[in-house]
Write a protein that holds these residues in place. Structure first.
Motif, short mmCIF file in Angstrom:
data_model
loop_
_atom_site.label_atom_id
_atom_site.label_comp_id
_atom_site.label_asym_id
_atom_site.label_seq_id
_atom_site.Cartn_x
_atom_site.Cartn_y
_atom_site.Cartn_z
N LEU A 26 34.50 59.37 -7.88
CA LEU A 26 33.36 59.99 -7.21
C LEU A 26 33.79 61.11 -6.28
N LEU A 27 34.91 60.94 -5.60
CA LEU A 27 35.39 61.99 -4.69
C LEU A 27 35.90 63.20 -5.45
N ILE A 28 36.53 62.99 -6.59
CA ILE A 28 36.97 64.10 -7.43
C ILE A 28 35.75 64.89 -7.91
N VAL A 29 34.76 64.18 -8.41
CA VAL A 29 33.54 64.85 -8.88
C VAL A 29 32.85 65.57 -7.72
N ARG A 30 32.78 64.92 -6.56
CA ARG A 30 32.19 65.57 -5.37
C ARG A 30 32.88 66.89 -5.08
N ASP A 31 34.23 66.88 -5.06
CA ASP A 31 34.96 68.11 -4.75
C ASP A 31 34.76 69.17 -5.81
N ALA A 32 34.60 68.77 -7.05
CA ALA A 32 34.36 69.73 -8.12
C ALA A 32 32.94 70.30 -8.04
N VAL A 33 31.95 69.43 -7.85
CA VAL A 33 30.55 69.86 -7.82
C VAL A 33 30.26 70.70 -6.59
N PHE A 34 30.62 70.20 -5.42
CA PHE A 34 30.21 70.85 -4.18
C PHE A 34 31.30 71.67 -3.50
N PHE A 43 42.62 69.20 -6.00
CA PHE A 43 42.19 67.81 -5.85
C PHE A 43 43.24 67.01 -5.08
N GLN A 44 44.50 67.20 -5.42
CA GLN A 44 45.58 66.45 -4.77
C GLN A 44 45.63 66.78 -3.28
N ARG A 45 45.55 68.06 -2.94
CA ARG A 45 45.62 68.49 -1.55
C ARG A 45 44.40 67.99 -0.76
N ASN A 46 43.21 68.13 -1.32
CA ASN A 46 41.98 67.76 -0.62
C ASN A 46 41.85 66.25 -0.42
N LEU A 47 42.28 65.48 -1.41
CA LEU A 47 42.04 64.04 -1.39
C LEU A 47 43.25 63.21 -1.00
N GLY A 48 44.44 63.72 -1.24
CA GLY A 48 45.64 62.94 -0.97
C GLY A 48 45.80 61.75 -1.91
N VAL A 49 45.17 61.82 -3.06
CA VAL A 49 45.21 60.75 -4.04
C VAL A 49 46.58 60.75 -4.73
N ALA A 50 47.06 59.58 -5.08
CA ALA A 50 48.34 59.47 -5.79
C ALA A 50 48.26 60.25 -7.10
N THR A 51 49.35 60.89 -7.46
CA THR A 51 49.35 61.76 -8.64
C THR A 51 49.03 61.01 -9.93
N ASN A 52 49.51 59.78 -10.07
CA ASN A 52 49.24 59.03 -11.30
C ASN A 52 47.75 58.69 -11.40
N ILE A 53 47.12 58.39 -10.27
CA ILE A 53 45.69 58.08 -10.28
C ILE A 53 44.89 59.35 -10.59
N LYS A 86 27.42 67.88 -18.38
CA LYS A 86 27.40 66.44 -18.11
C LYS A 86 27.95 66.15 -16.72
N GLY A 87 29.00 66.83 -16.33
CA GLY A 87 29.58 66.65 -15.00
C GLY A 87 28.69 67.20 -13.90
N ARG A 88 28.16 68.40 -14.11
CA ARG A 88 27.28 69.01 -13.11
C ARG A 88 26.00 68.19 -12.91
N ALA A 89 25.59 67.47 -13.94
CA ALA A 89 24.37 66.65 -13.85
C ALA A 89 24.55 65.47 -12.89
N LEU A 90 25.76 65.23 -12.41
CA LEU A 90 25.99 64.17 -11.43
C LEU A 90 25.60 64.59 -10.01
N ALA A 91 25.31 65.87 -9.78
CA ALA A 91 24.98 66.36 -8.44
C ALA A 91 23.84 65.58 -7.79
N PRO A 92 22.70 65.35 -8.46
CA PRO A 92 21.62 64.60 -7.80
C PRO A 92 22.04 63.17 -7.41
N ALA A 93 22.85 62.53 -8.23
CA ALA A 93 23.31 61.18 -7.89
C ALA A 93 24.21 61.22 -6.66
N LEU A 94 25.04 62.24 -6.54
CA LEU A 94 25.90 62.38 -5.37
C LEU A 94 25.09 62.66 -4.12
N VAL A 95 24.05 63.48 -4.24
CA VAL A 95 23.17 63.74 -3.09
C VAL A 95 22.49 62.46 -2.67
#
Length: 158
Positions: A26-34, A43-53, A86-95
């Motif tokens: 959800l956070l990856i999609v959030r950063d991509a959409v908004f 994504f790695q810099r913004n989220l600090g998520v492990a590279t394998n994940i 399909k990915g952009r259509a997630l914007a309303p759900a994120l809002v």
């Protein structure tokens, strides 16, 4: 994506969770959409998520058609991850999820506001009835069996 399936669930919420239900997803999609993030390094810099994940989530989004991989460099070979319709259509759900968080999980004022890029007015996600219009009381919302329910899953008393 989740490492477990919801095969016993005949529900679009369960199907959606299979694709985007993990918190990093959800956070990856959030950063991509908004946030306009497209590159692995963004994504790695913004989220600090492990590279394998991160790799697993991005690969899963490509496989699911939520993003597409586009090569932007040959030396070294680098890709960006672009949202599909399909990915952009997630914007309303994120809002909607953000509005819920603003009300129930955040102290004070909302940390992020969503606005219409054309006029600058605030954006909200609302539930509407095709006949009556805006539905403000969630107790007025009911789930009923839809046309996609397999006949063998329909209760005999329905």
């Amino acid at each position: 994506m989740l490492g477990k399936t919801y095969e016993s669930q005949v529900c679009s919420i369960a199907r959606a969770l299979e694709l985007i239900g993990e918190r990093w997803s959800l956070l990856i999609v959030r950063d991509a959409v908004f946030g306009g993030a497209t590159r692995y390094s963004d994504f790695q810099r913004n989220l600090g998520v492990a590279t394998n994940i991160l790799k697993a989530r991005l690969d899963g989004f490509v496989e699911a058609g939520i993003m597409r991989r586009h090569r932007y460099s040959e030396q070294p070979v680098l890709h960006e991850y672009l949202l599909t319709d399909k990915g952009r259509a997630l914007a309303p759900a994120l809002v909607a999820l953000s509005e819920w968080g603003d009300r129930w999980a955040t102290d004070g004022e909302p940390p992020i506001l969503y606005t219409h890029s054309v006029c600058g007015s605030g954006i909200t996600q609302q539930t509407t009835c095709a006949h009556c219009g805006l539905v403000n009381d969630p107790t007025e919302i009911q789930a009923v069996i839809g046309p996609g329910m397999p006949p063998e899953r329909i209760p005999r008393n329905a």
